[in-house]
Design a protein around this motif. Structure first.
Motif, PDB file in Angstrom:
ATOM      1  N   VAL A  43       0.849  -1.176   0.000  1.00 50.35           N
ATOM      2  CA  VAL A  43       0.000   0.000   0.000  1.00 50.35           C
ATOM      3  C   VAL A  43       0.889   1.232   0.000  1.00 50.35           C
ATOM      4  O   VAL A  43       1.905   1.282   0.701  1.00 50.35           O
ATOM      5  N   ASN A  44       0.545   2.200  -0.828  1.00 48.29           N
ATOM      6  CA  ASN A  44       1.128   3.543  -0.780  1.00 48.29           C
ATOM      7  C   ASN A  44      -0.001   4.504  -0.431  1.00 48.29           C
ATOM      8  O   ASN A  44      -1.025   4.522  -1.132  1.00 48.29           O
ATOM      9  N   LEU A  45       0.159   5.257   0.623  1.00 51.63           N
ATOM     10  CA  LEU A  45      -0.900   6.203   0.993  1.00 51.63           C
ATOM     11  C   LEU A  45      -0.296   7.531   1.410  1.00 51.63           C
ATOM     12  O   LEU A  45       0.838   7.608   1.881  1.00 51.63           O
ATOM     13  N   GLN A  46      -1.095   8.569   1.214  1.00 51.45           N
ATOM     14  CA  GLN A  46      -0.710   9.918   1.611  1.00 51.45           C
ATOM     15  C   GLN A  46      -1.730  10.449   2.608  1.00 51.45           C
ATOM     16  O   GLN A  46      -2.939  10.389   2.368  1.00 51.45           O
ATOM     17  N   LEU A  47      -1.239  10.944   3.714  1.00 52.14           N
ATOM     18  CA  LEU A  47      -2.084  11.565   4.727  1.00 52.14           C
ATOM     19  C   LEU A  47      -1.784  13.049   4.778  1.00 52.14           C
ATOM     20  O   LEU A  47      -0.624  13.467   4.896  1.00 52.14           O
ATOM     21  N   LEU A  48      -2.830  13.883   4.662  1.00 58.21           N
ATOM     22  CA  LEU A  48      -2.693  15.341   4.759  1.00 58.21           C
ATOM     23  C   LEU A  48      -2.882  15.770   6.209  1.00 58.21           C
ATOM     24  O   LEU A  48      -3.862  15.400   6.849  1.00 58.21           O
ATOM     25  N   ASP A  49      -1.938  16.572   6.716  1.00 59.55           N
ATOM     26  CA  ASP A  49      -2.005  17.020   8.093  1.00 59.55           C
ATOM     27  C   ASP A  49      -1.793  18.537   8.137  1.00 59.55           C
ATOM     28  O   ASP A  49      -0.828  19.055   7.574  1.00 59.55           O
ATOM     29  N   VAL A  83       7.379   0.166   5.689  1.00 62.94           N
ATOM     30  CA  VAL A  83       8.779   0.039   5.266  1.00 62.94           C
ATOM     31  C   VAL A  83       9.374   1.374   4.819  1.00 62.94           C
ATOM     32  O   VAL A  83      10.588   1.488   4.664  1.00 62.94           O
ATOM     33  N   ASP A  84       8.544   2.395   4.614  1.00 62.72           N
ATOM     34  CA  ASP A  84       9.057   3.668   4.113  1.00 62.72           C
ATOM     35  C   ASP A  84       8.136   4.786   4.588  1.00 62.72           C
ATOM     36  O   ASP A  84       6.905   4.671   4.502  1.00 62.72           O
ATOM     37  N   ILE A  85       8.732   5.881   5.096  1.00 60.62           N
ATOM     38  CA  ILE A  85       7.962   7.027   5.584  1.00 60.62           C
ATOM     39  C   ILE A  85       8.570   8.300   5.007  1.00 60.62           C
ATOM     40  O   ILE A  85       9.786   8.517   5.106  1.00 60.62           O
ATOM     41  N   ILE A 103       3.385   7.088   3.159  1.00 61.35           N
ATOM     42  CA  ILE A 103       3.684   5.839   3.870  1.00 61.35           C
ATOM     43  C   ILE A 103       3.577   4.673   2.893  1.00 61.35           C
ATOM     44  O   ILE A 103       2.593   4.562   2.149  1.00 61.35           O
ATOM     45  N   THR A 104       4.574   3.822   2.900  1.00 60.12           N
ATOM     46  CA  THR A 104       4.553   2.593   2.124  1.00 60.12           C
ATOM     47  C   THR A 104       4.645   1.417   3.084  1.00 60.12           C
ATOM     48  O   THR A 104       5.477   1.421   4.001  1.00 60.12           O
ATOM     49  N   ALA A 105       3.776   0.437   2.882  1.00 55.58           N
ATOM     50  CA  ALA A 105       3.787  -0.760   3.725  1.00 55.58           C
ATOM     51  C   ALA A 105       3.699  -1.995   2.843  1.00 55.58           C
ATOM     52  O   ALA A 105       3.110  -1.964   1.758  1.00 55.58           O
ATOM     53  N   LEU A 106       4.289  -3.082   3.302  1.00 55.99           N
ATOM     54  CA  LEU A 106       4.264  -4.356   2.602  1.00 55.99           C
ATOM     55  C   LEU A 106       3.463  -5.378   3.400  1.00 55.99           C
ATOM     56  O   LEU A 106       3.446  -5.348   4.637  1.00 55.99           O
ATOM     57  N   GLY A 107       2.809  -6.293   2.672  1.00 54.52           N
ATOM     58  CA  GLY A 107       2.045  -7.349   3.303  1.00 54.52           C
ATOM     59  C   GLY A 107       2.938  -8.385   3.960  1.00 54.52           C
ATOM     60  O   GLY A 107       4.171  -8.384   3.819  1.00 54.52           O
ATOM     61  N   ALA A 108       2.292  -9.317   4.673  1.00 53.02           N
ATOM     62  CA  ALA A 108       3.030 -10.285   5.490  1.00 53.02           C
ATOM     63  C   ALA A 108       3.929 -11.205   4.678  1.00 53.02           C
ATOM     64  O   ALA A 108       4.932 -11.714   5.195  1.00 53.02           O
TER      65      ALA A 108
END
Length: 414
Positions: A43-49, A83-85, A103-108
């Motif tokens: 997943v690649n996601l962007q959060l606006l703050d 895995v990446d911020i 944010i990038t995350a990898l599955g199990a």
């Protein structure tokens, strides 16, 4: 006509995060073809703050992404580890500024290539062997629990059996094929589990919560028999980019199955008609099957279903916010999973009018108030394993079976 707007939930280390806006999201899961096992989803996601607060996320934090279905229930569509911020200033005003967390995350499944095992296994069926390897990695023993952990830190609904489950999902046991014993030989867990799954004509996959699961060779047949196809219409899909592919690379007409590693045995099978039409298209498949009869059966299975090319649906995309999409279809697409049986209706005549198959890979793409899902679908025939008599539901009545079904094609009763 049904109006629907996406409502998201992002949890970081088990805590729902509500102080930022989900701006963009991209998820990929599954596999790109049936000849390989699934790779780790991402997943690649962007959060606006706009508050300049610190989002409590760090490398290896757990993250889960859910979306509400049409009944208001949150459905998990991804789970994994960060895995990446990235933290970036997006815009600056007179008194405030806006930041984006990328944010990038990898599955199990990403954990398996980095974990090693001696892989000692007794002769057993495919599902049982895979469960032994994954249990050792994904179910912590008492001695592996942190000594400082307190009982209060546990969810009160947690059961004793799953309290230290760190990623083990549903495993089809015992499986359908008896595999040979394996002596100690150091290897990574992904290579071993993938080989065992291929030997059993099954596949490993990640579920929506990010847990590693295994489906045996008759899993899809049994699911289809019980639940039937999800009926979709191409009229509600994006027309641009709707694509089928028919490839010579999918044809197999000269097969060698290697089995029983201790004796280096093999069996071969070929299809003369296919060879005369498409040329010799060979493949050697190395398995750990124990029995010669199973190796022969697998060779004949490959030949029977893949001696001639069939179209694959390389991509079909549905906009979940499309008001013409009915709620039942929208919910089925939100809950998409590897092996989901789908029937795509209302295709152009030169694309077959109707395509029936199983989802192999999928992706979610989202921006503000928009979300779409793209499917990669393989034809049904590439997956079906004939059901045995005892695997058909005991409630099935003869009148429920198509009267035109002949014995030769009765690999599945729906």
């Amino acid at each position: 006509m049904t109006q629907w707007n996406p409502v998201w939930k992002v949890e970081i280390d088990g805590v729902e995060y509500t102080n930022a806006v989900l701006a963009n999201l991209s998820i990929r899961s599954g596999r790109t073809n049936i000849y390989e096992q699934a790779q780790a989803g991402y997943v690649n996601l962007q959060l606006l703050d706009v508050t300049q607060c610190i989002i409590p996320v760090s490398i290896n934090s757990t993250i889960s992404v859910s979306i509400q279905d049409t009944s208001g229930t949150f459905i998990a569509i991804f789970g994994g580890n960060v895995v990446d911020i990235g933290l970036e200033i997006l815009d600056v005003g007179s008194t405030l500024f806006t930041q984006t967390y990328s944010i990038t995350a990898l599955g199990a499944l990403a954990r398996l290539p980095k974990a090693l095992t001696n892989g000692v296994l007794s002769k057993d069926f495919d599902g049982n062997q895979i469960e032994v390897i994954l249990t050792d990695l994904l179910l912590n023993s008492w001695s592996e629990v942190a000594g400082a952990l307190t009982w209060a830190a546990y969810d009160p609904t947690t059961t004793w059996a799953t309290a230290e489950n760190v990623g083990l999902g549903e495993i089809d046991t015992p499986g359908d094929y008896e595999l040979a014993a394996r002596s100690s030989d150091r290897t990574d867990v992904y290579s071993l589990v993938s080989a065992l799954a291929t030997s059993g004509l099954g596949y490993i996959y990640e579920d929506g919560q990010g847990r590693i699961s295994y489906a045996d060779s008759t899993h899809r047949s049994q699911y289809l028999q019980t639940n039937g196809y999800v009926q979709l219409t191409a009229n509600q899909a994006r027309a641009a980019g709707l694509r089928t592919e028919t490839r010579a690379g999918d044809v197999r007409n000269n097969l060698t199955i290697k089995y029983n590693a201790t004796s280096s045995a093999e069996v071969s099978a070929s299809d003369a008609t296919s060879i005369s039409t498409y040329g010799t298209l060979s493949q050697i498949i190395t398995t750990t099957l124990h029995n010669s009869a199973d190796a022969t059966a697998q060779a004949n299975f490959y030949l029977g279903l893949r001696s001639s090319p069939q179209p694959n649906f390389s991509e079909i995309t549905f906009d979940l916010t499309n008001p013409e999409l009915d709620d039942a279809d929208r919910d089925d697409l939100i809950g998409v999973f590897m092996g989901q049986p789908v029937a795509i209706n209302d295709l152009p005549a030169n694309m077959g009018s109707i395509f029936q198959g199983f989802v192999e890979g999928w992706g979610f793409q989202a921006s503000y108030n928009q979300v779409s899902v793209s499917l990669l679908v393989s034809p049904t025939a590439y997956s079906l394993q004939a059901l045995e008599w005892q695997q058909v539901s005991g409630t099935k009545i003869w009148s429920g079976v198509s009267p035109t079904l002949d014995w030769q094609r009765a690999t599945i009763v729906t």
